[in-house]
Design a protein around this motif. Structure first.
Motif, short mmCIF file in Angstrom:
data_model
loop_
_atom_site.label_atom_id
_atom_site.label_comp_id
_atom_site.label_asym_id
_atom_site.label_seq_id
_atom_site.Cartn_x
_atom_site.Cartn_y
_atom_site.Cartn_z
N UNK A 424 0.83 -1.21 0.00
CA UNK A 424 0.00 0.00 0.00
C UNK A 424 0.87 1.26 0.00
N UNK A 425 1.97 1.24 0.74
CA UNK A 425 2.87 2.39 0.75
C UNK A 425 3.47 2.63 -0.62
N UNK A 426 3.81 1.54 -1.33
CA UNK A 426 4.34 1.69 -2.68
C UNK A 426 3.30 2.30 -3.61
N UNK A 427 2.05 1.85 -3.47
CA UNK A 427 0.97 2.40 -4.30
C UNK A 427 0.74 3.88 -3.98
N UNK A 428 0.80 4.24 -2.69
CA UNK A 428 0.63 5.63 -2.30
C UNK A 428 1.72 6.51 -2.91
N UNK A 429 2.95 6.03 -2.87
CA UNK A 429 4.06 6.79 -3.45
C UNK A 429 3.88 6.94 -4.96
N UNK A 432 1.10 9.47 -5.60
CA UNK A 432 1.57 10.83 -5.34
C UNK A 432 2.47 11.33 -6.47
N UNK A 433 3.28 10.44 -7.00
CA UNK A 433 4.17 10.81 -8.12
C UNK A 433 3.36 11.13 -9.37
N UNK A 434 2.30 10.38 -9.59
CA UNK A 434 1.49 10.61 -10.78
C UNK A 434 0.70 11.91 -10.67
N UNK A 435 0.33 12.31 -9.43
CA UNK A 435 -0.41 13.53 -9.23
C UNK A 435 0.47 14.77 -9.32
N UNK A 436 1.77 14.55 -9.05
CA UNK A 436 2.70 15.70 -9.04
C UNK A 436 2.93 16.27 -10.44
#
Length: 436
Positions: A424-429, A432-436
């Motif tokens: 889940x932490x990998x997916x969150x990262x 977040x990268x895709x939203x940036x």
């Protein structure tokens, strides 16, 4: 994941793809094994009907139960009603699980004949006739139905395959009674199968007499004794754990694990179910642990539910939350595809490891408890969509199986949590990268 761990996974993946998967795929597609797998599938509704009839006819009422409350009164009323109508209630059992080998012969011979593009009905009837000549032990106009149950299943499998192969040989060599061209095809068809049918009947009657003379028992008894070590070995805990390892690993590579192992497993678990049902009907100890859907109920059905709970309560990524909401209802009814393809579990070490660990742990605990006669063994088949804890109870008529199921669910949640949280932490990262 570290480079060393990634290297180990890459080597493991390469070994599986190069050595194991081609063999497993070839085994699953092998004509005779596929006929056994597909032919056995017709038994599922029959065993469900027979098992439910037996539950109605033989209610789980403890000896000496007194009418001290409403629930006890309900059970005693059920027992009285079942005793009155027992003969009628048991008819579906006797005509399904009680003669299960007949349906095995019919299903396997039909599927094998169709795979050769031969006439399925004629080959099925031929195989049934040969089987009844050998296993039914006709006594005048009487067939002993007790000889057609689980103990004759392997004889039925062999007869179904051999009869169809002999029929195919006769067709390939054009060995048949040739009718004049003016005879309509529907009239000539029965004569085309007459010679191979006669050959099959004579051959197996001879083998049955030879077996009786040499061993004191017929062909059915001989084949059952020959397969007995296989039944015992395949029902041992190490063998079942190996099956679970392979099944989980196949799913890891995107291959339907249950379908791959069912070629070998289905005959064993179906026979175990029939043997247990027969013992239950006769008030005897149930002999088989590996029977019915025990490996599913006390396997990854629990783990997928644990994964769902962890995803709903602990995971924060949009992907995990959306998958858990979509998969909520299907998972409760043992339909795990939304999670398998939504997380996804294919080539995902964060789901492979907990699924593998939990499947080993869950079944080991259930197996040892059943072996110690602490919880009941499976003797009824139910639709696979019946929720796990309810199915555990109805398949064994032992309320303690519900407690064990939920206890394993709690343990699985703790095992699954660190793996899914890391993923889940990998997916969150990534999100977040895709939203940036």
């Amino acid at each position: 994941m570290s480079e060393s761990k990634q290297g180990i996974m890459d080597r493991f993946q390469g070994f599986m793809e190069e050595k194991i998967l081609p063999f497993a795929t070839k085994l699953g597609n092998q004509r005779h094994m596929a006929a056994i797998r597909d032919g056995m599938s017709i038994l599922i509704p029959l065993t469900i009907i027979g098992g439910l009839a037996m539950i109605l006819a033989i209610p789980p009422v403890p000896a000496g139960l007194e009418n001290t409350n409403f629930f006890n009164g309900l059970l005693l009323g059920w027992q009285s009603w079942a005793a009155t109508y027992n003969a009628t209630l048991m008819i579906p059992y006797y005509l399904t699980i009680g003669i299960i080998s007949i349906y095995v012969v019919a299903g396997v011979s039909y599927r094998l004949a169709k795979s050769y593009e031969m006439d399925g009905i004629n080959n099925m009837i031929a195989a049934l006739l040969v089987f009844l000549c050998i296993a039914g032990f006709p006594d005048g106009a009487t067939i002993q139905a007790g000889q057609l149950g689980a103990g004759a299943m392997f004889t039925g499998l062999l007869i179904a395959i051999i009869v169809v192969e002999i029929n195919r040989f006769f067709i390939k060599k054009n060995i048949c009674i040739k009718m004049p061209a003016a005879v309509p095809p529907n009239v000539a068809a029965p004569f085309n199968v007459l010679l191979p049918l006669g050959f099959n009947v004579i051959l197996f009657l001879f083998l049955n007499m030879l077996s009786t003379d040499l061993t004191g028992g017929g062909l059915t008894m001989l084949i059952y004794k020959l397969f007995q070590p296989l039944i015992s070995a395949s029902g041992s805990l190490p063998s079942i754990l190996l099956i679970n390892f392979l099944m989980t690993t196949f799913w890891f590579f995107g291959i339907h694990g249950a379908n791959m192992v069912s070629v070998v497993v289905s005959p064993i678990t179906t026979m175990g179910l029939a043997l247990n049902a027969d013992a239950y009907a006769n008030n005897l100890p149930l002999p088989q642990i590996f029977s019915g859907a025990v490996n599913g109920v006390f396997g990854n059905w629990i783990t997928y539910t644990a994964m769902l709970i962890v995803m709903l309560l602990m995971c924060k990524s949009a992907q995990m939350k959306s998958v858990s909401r979509v998969a909520l209802i299907p998972t409760l009814f043992n339909i795990n595809e939304p999670m398998i393809f939504g997380i996804p579990t294919v080539l995902n070490v964060f789901t492979y490891m907990p699924l593998l660990i939990c499947s080993m742990l869950n079944f080991s605990v259930a197996y040892l408890l059943m072996d110690a006669n602490i919880i009941g063994r499976f003797f009824v088949t139910l639709p696979f969509t019946v929720p796990g804890p309810l199915q555990a109870f109805l398949a064994t008529m032992d309320w303690k199986t519900i407690i064990v199921w939920f206890a394993l669910l709690v343990v699985d949640c703790f095992i699954v949590f660190p793996f899914l949280k890391t993923y889940d932490k990998q997916l969150l990262a990534k999100e977040a990268q895709e939203e940036a």
